[in-house]
Design an enzyme around this catalytic site. Structure first.
Site, mmCIF file in Angstrom:
data_model
loop_
_atom_site.group_PDB
_atom_site.id
_atom_site.type_symbol
_atom_site.label_atom_id
_atom_site.label_comp_id
_atom_site.label_asym_id
_atom_site.label_seq_id
_atom_site.Cartn_x
_atom_site.Cartn_y
_atom_site.Cartn_z
ATOM 1 N N ASP A 15 0.833 -1.348 0.005
ATOM 2 C CA ASP A 15 0.163 0.031 -0.148
ATOM 3 C C ASP A 15 0.903 1.284 0.009
ATOM 4 O O ASP A 15 0.558 2.351 0.664
ATOM 5 C CB ASP A 15 -1.063 -0.060 0.997
ATOM 6 N N LYS A 18 1.798 2.183 -5.408
ATOM 7 C CA LYS A 18 2.324 1.578 -6.326
ATOM 8 C C LYS A 18 1.357 1.837 -7.536
ATOM 9 O O LYS A 18 1.960 2.233 -8.549
ATOM 10 C CB LYS A 18 2.438 -0.033 -6.182
ATOM 11 N N GLY A 42 -4.649 -4.160 -3.628
ATOM 12 C CA GLY A 42 -5.538 -3.166 -3.877
ATOM 13 C C GLY A 42 -4.831 -2.214 -4.327
ATOM 14 O O GLY A 42 -4.237 -1.374 -3.606
ATOM 15 N N HIS A 43 -4.744 -1.591 -5.587
ATOM 16 C CA HIS A 43 -4.261 -0.608 -6.095
ATOM 17 C C HIS A 43 -5.001 0.508 -6.501
ATOM 18 O O HIS A 43 -5.929 0.463 -7.429
ATOM 19 C CB HIS A 43 -3.206 -1.074 -7.368
ATOM 20 N N GLN A 226 2.004 -6.127 -3.040
ATOM 21 C CA GLN A 226 2.513 -6.085 -1.845
ATOM 22 C C GLN A 226 3.643 -5.429 -1.605
ATOM 23 O O GLN A 226 3.859 -4.221 -2.369
ATOM 24 C CB GLN A 226 2.596 -7.516 -1.391
HETATM 25 P P1 GDP Z 1 -0.818 0.140 -3.637
HETATM 26 O O1 GDP Z 1 -1.292 -0.895 -3.130
HETATM 27 O O2 GDP Z 1 0.541 0.262 -3.433
HETATM 28 O O3 GDP Z 1 -1.069 0.551 -5.023
HETATM 29 O O4 GDP Z 1 -1.546 1.500 -2.700
HETATM 30 P P2 GDP Z 1 -2.997 1.691 -2.204
HETATM 31 O O5 GDP Z 1 -3.786 2.270 -3.386
HETATM 32 O O6 GDP Z 1 -3.431 0.465 -1.444
HETATM 33 O O7 GDP Z 1 -2.870 2.639 -1.074
HETATM 34 C C1 GDP Z 1 -2.336 4.006 -1.279
HETATM 35 C C2 GDP Z 1 -3.366 5.097 -0.855
HETATM 36 O O8 GDP Z 1 -3.010 6.349 -0.876
HETATM 37 C C3 GDP Z 1 -4.393 5.032 -2.206
HETATM 38 O O9 GDP Z 1 -5.489 5.363 -1.354
HETATM 39 C C4 GDP Z 1 -3.901 6.310 -2.988
HETATM 40 O O10 GDP Z 1 -5.020 6.882 -3.501
HETATM 41 C C5 GDP Z 1 -3.129 7.118 -1.883
HETATM 42 N N1 GDP Z 1 -2.012 7.926 -2.386
HETATM 43 C C6 GDP Z 1 -1.054 7.484 -3.154
HETATM 44 N N2 GDP Z 1 -0.343 8.466 -3.219
HETATM 45 C C7 GDP Z 1 -0.406 9.520 -2.393
HETATM 46 C C8 GDP Z 1 -0.002 10.610 -1.934
HETATM 47 O O11 GDP Z 1 1.265 11.118 -2.225
HETATM 48 N N3 GDP Z 1 -0.506 11.660 -1.231
HETATM 49 C C9 GDP Z 1 -1.758 11.059 -0.616
HETATM 50 N N4 GDP Z 1 -2.465 11.805 0.213
HETATM 51 N N5 GDP Z 1 -2.465 10.024 -0.907
HETATM 52 C C10 GDP Z 1 -1.702 9.076 -1.863
HETATM 53 P P1 IMO Z 2 -1.008 -4.133 -2.224
HETATM 54 O O1 IMO Z 2 -0.533 -4.711 -3.395
HETATM 55 C C1 IMO Z 2 -0.767 -4.483 2.241
HETATM 56 C C2 IMO Z 2 -1.075 -8.735 3.584
HETATM 57 C C3 IMO Z 2 -2.275 -9.241 4.652
HETATM 58 C C4 IMO Z 2 -1.476 -10.279 5.472
HETATM 59 C C5 IMO Z 2 -0.539 -10.792 4.485
HETATM 60 C C6 IMO Z 2 -0.690 -12.208 3.985
HETATM 61 O O2 IMO Z 2 -2.310 -3.619 -2.431
HETATM 62 O O3 IMO Z 2 0.178 -3.356 -1.598
HETATM 63 P P2 IMO Z 2 -2.245 -12.907 2.070
HETATM 64 O O4 IMO Z 2 -3.871 -12.794 1.793
HETATM 65 O O5 IMO Z 2 -1.498 -12.276 0.868
HETATM 66 O O6 IMO Z 2 -1.951 -14.332 2.242
HETATM 67 O O7 IMO Z 2 -2.153 -12.002 3.279
HETATM 68 O O8 IMO Z 2 -0.046 -10.007 3.606
HETATM 69 N N1 IMO Z 2 -1.038 -8.154 2.313
HETATM 70 C C7 IMO Z 2 -0.988 -6.811 2.124
HETATM 71 N N2 IMO Z 2 -0.847 -5.869 2.730
HETATM 72 N N3 IMO Z 2 -1.168 -4.539 0.863
HETATM 73 C C8 IMO Z 2 -1.268 -5.610 0.025
HETATM 74 O O9 IMO Z 2 -1.334 -5.691 -1.302
HETATM 75 C C9 IMO Z 2 -1.408 -6.669 0.658
HETATM 76 N N4 IMO Z 2 -1.783 -8.064 0.018
HETATM 77 C C10 IMO Z 2 -1.529 -8.595 1.246
HETATM 78 O O10 IMO Z 2 -2.821 -8.200 5.093
HETATM 79 O O11 IMO Z 2 -0.788 -9.432 6.589
HETATM 80 MG MG MG Z 3 -2.987 -1.565 -1.747
#
Ligand code: GDP
Ligand code: IMO
Ligand code: MG
Length: 440
Positions: A15, A18, A42-43, A226
């Site tokens: 998270d 990416k 979850g991206h 991840q």
């Molecule tokens: P990922 O799994 O690495 O793609 O990241 P996620 O989408 O799960 O979580 C990142 C969260 O931060 C999302 O809600 C994005 O919209 C938000 N986000 C990404 N970059 C920034 C930033 O520079 N500032 C803020 N405030 N939010 C951001």
């Molecule tokens: P993105 O791509 C954050 C974590 C779960 C748990 C561990 C194992 O959005 O960054 P799993 O279901 O993969 O066997 O769970 O990994 N986990 C993540 N944490 N972002 C993710 O993906 C994750 N995908 C799995 O919360 O701790």
């Molecule tokens: Mg994510």
């Protein structure tokens, strides 16, 4: 300019942002390739007032001229795929003609989900905190050489007998060991007959497609899911996911030689978060439900909207951990870092950075290998001044507050890697490219 193959990985516990950065950079690539993980990811992509959350489909999908490949390293839930394709197509986006799937992708079936959930329940307080999506059990079947793969949809007669065998095996465990309800074969089979119709036309030889694009001089992006500390080998085992989330996984999980990968971009949050169980030395513990705990943890979580994009769970928040980042830089061979969510820290008057740990009284600068030792580490911090002014959408290095510049420079020194991109807001446009990965 020669073509570039860029790998994007998370450097912390996932998270990091990416998806936003992959989407941003895909204006320069012919295709985006996912190489590991599954719909546990979850991206989040934000463009203007439109927010899209992707789980399985590569984050290049919003750009109509870009192809999206799902490599062999990805565990594929046909159910999640169907849902995501339909959702995206309902917004008017062309998906099916641009999405190609490796025949070698292991399938996630209902029995994997049932096993994942039953195991978590059985672990009680020691639960990993998985996303409950069947990721671990599907990877186990792959390694045990009994799993079904996307290519099996090509012969449904054989598919049916393989499905029966694998379900009999898992249902035995589900009912006898975990005392849970079995998964119904007829229901699963009927669903698979439907999935086949969607998936068959999308099957492709991904390594060959990658090679063709590269031969034609086209850039490609390899999208990790991840984060490094969730890597099955290098992460905080056993509190990890079941795949190699690190840059090496791009080669095996997509089908491209390691020497063909030109640049590794590490997506790094300006602080740290983790969702699920496991060690997190710099955690500023705060409980949303009870509204109790650390107030800075609360502020980071609230301003950063730190709730899982897949499960909606509260993400644990904490200070930046340079020990974790040093390991990340080392095992990913980071060429550059994209620092995200700097704006979330805008309100802080003081910021702490963990520079090293104490383990049994000894200073350590790289993380220990086991979760047991991790539990014993004491994080050591330095404190810097905050900037207490908005950095949202900051468009040049010079317009950043001095204290923010100092913070970034300090992190660079600790990580041993330059910050090449800075993100100061969720929107695609709220990004400052300092050194373009395609041009360096
Ligand atoms: P990922 O799994 O690495 O793609 O990241 P996620 O989408 O799960 O979580 C990142 C969260 O931060 C999302 O809600 C994005 O919209 C938000 N986000 C990404 N970059 C920034 C930033 O520079 N500032 C803020 N405030 N939010 C951001
Ligand atoms: P993105 O791509 C954050 C974590 C779960 C748990 C561990 C194992 O959005 O960054 P799993 O279901 O993969 O066997 O769970 O990994 N986990 C993540 N944490 N972002 C993710 O993906 C994750 N995908 C799995 O919360 O701790
Ligand atoms: Mg994510």
């Amino acid at each position: 300019m020669t073509k570039k193959n860029i790998v994007v990985v998370g450097t912390q516990w996932g998270d990091e942002g990416k998806g936003k950065i992959v989407d941003l950079l895909t204006d320069r690539v012919a295709a985006v390739v996912r190489f590991q993980g599954g719909h546990n990811a979850g991206h989040t992509l934000v463009i203007g007032n439109q927010k899209t959350v992707l789980h399985l489909i590569p984050s290049g999908i919003l750009r109509e001229e870009v192809d999206c490949f799902i490599g062999n390293g990805v565990v594929l839930s046909p159910e999640a795929l169907t849902k995501e394709v339909l959702q995206l197509e309902a917004t008017g986006l062309a998906v099916k003609n641009r999405l190609k799937i490796s025949e070698a992708c292991p399938l996630i079936l209902d029995c994997h989900v049932a096993l994942d959930q039953a195991r978590e329940l059985a672990r009680g307080k020691k639960a990993i905190g998985t996303t409950g999506r069947g990721i671990g059990p599907a990877y186990e079947d792959k390694v045990a050489r009994r799993g079904l793969r996307a290519g099996d949809f090509k012969n449904m007669e054989q598919f049916k007998s393989k499905l029966a065998a694998v379900m009999e095996y898992h249902n035995f465990m589900i009912t006898h060991y975990y005392k849970a309800d079995p998964v119904d074969f007829d229901v699963q089979w009927a669903k698979c007959e439907e999935y086949a119709k969607l998936i068959l036309p999308m099957l492709a030889d991904i390594p060959a497609l990658i090679d063709t694009y590269n031969q034609a001089g086209k850039n490609l992006m390899f999208e990790g899911a991840q984060g490094t500390l969730l890597d099955i080998d290098h992460g905080t085992y056993p509190y990890v996911t079941s795949s190699n989330t690190t840059a090496g996984g791009a080669s095996s999980g997509a089908g491209i030689g390691p020497c063909e990968l030109d640049y590794v971009l590490g997506i790094t949050k300006a602080y740290a978060t983790r969702v699920g169980g496991g060690p997190f030395p710099t955690e500023l513990s705060y409980d949303v439900e009870a509204d109790t705990g650390d107030q800075i943890g609360k502020l980071l979580g609230t301003r950063g909207h730190e709730f899982g994009a897949t499960t909606g769970r509260q993400r644990r928040c904490g200070w930046f951990d340079a020990v974790a980042l040093r390991r990340s830089a080392q095992i990913n061979g980071l060429s550059g870092v994209c620092l995200t969510k700097l704006d979330v820290m805008d309100m802080l008057s003081e910021i702490k950075i963990c520079t090293h740990y104490l383990l049994n009284g000894k200073e350590i600068y790289l993380p220990p290998a086991s979760a047991e030792e991790y539990d014993l580490v004491e994080p050591q911090y330095i404190t810097m001044k905050g900037w207490e002014t908005s950095t949202v959408g900051c468009s040049s290095w010079d317009s950043l507050p001095k204290a923010a510049q100092d913070y970034i420079r300090f992190l660079e020194k600790e990580m041993g890697v330059e910050v090449s991109i800075l993100s100061t807001g969720p929107d695609r446009s709220e990004t400052l490219v300092i050194k373009d990965p395609f041009e360096s």
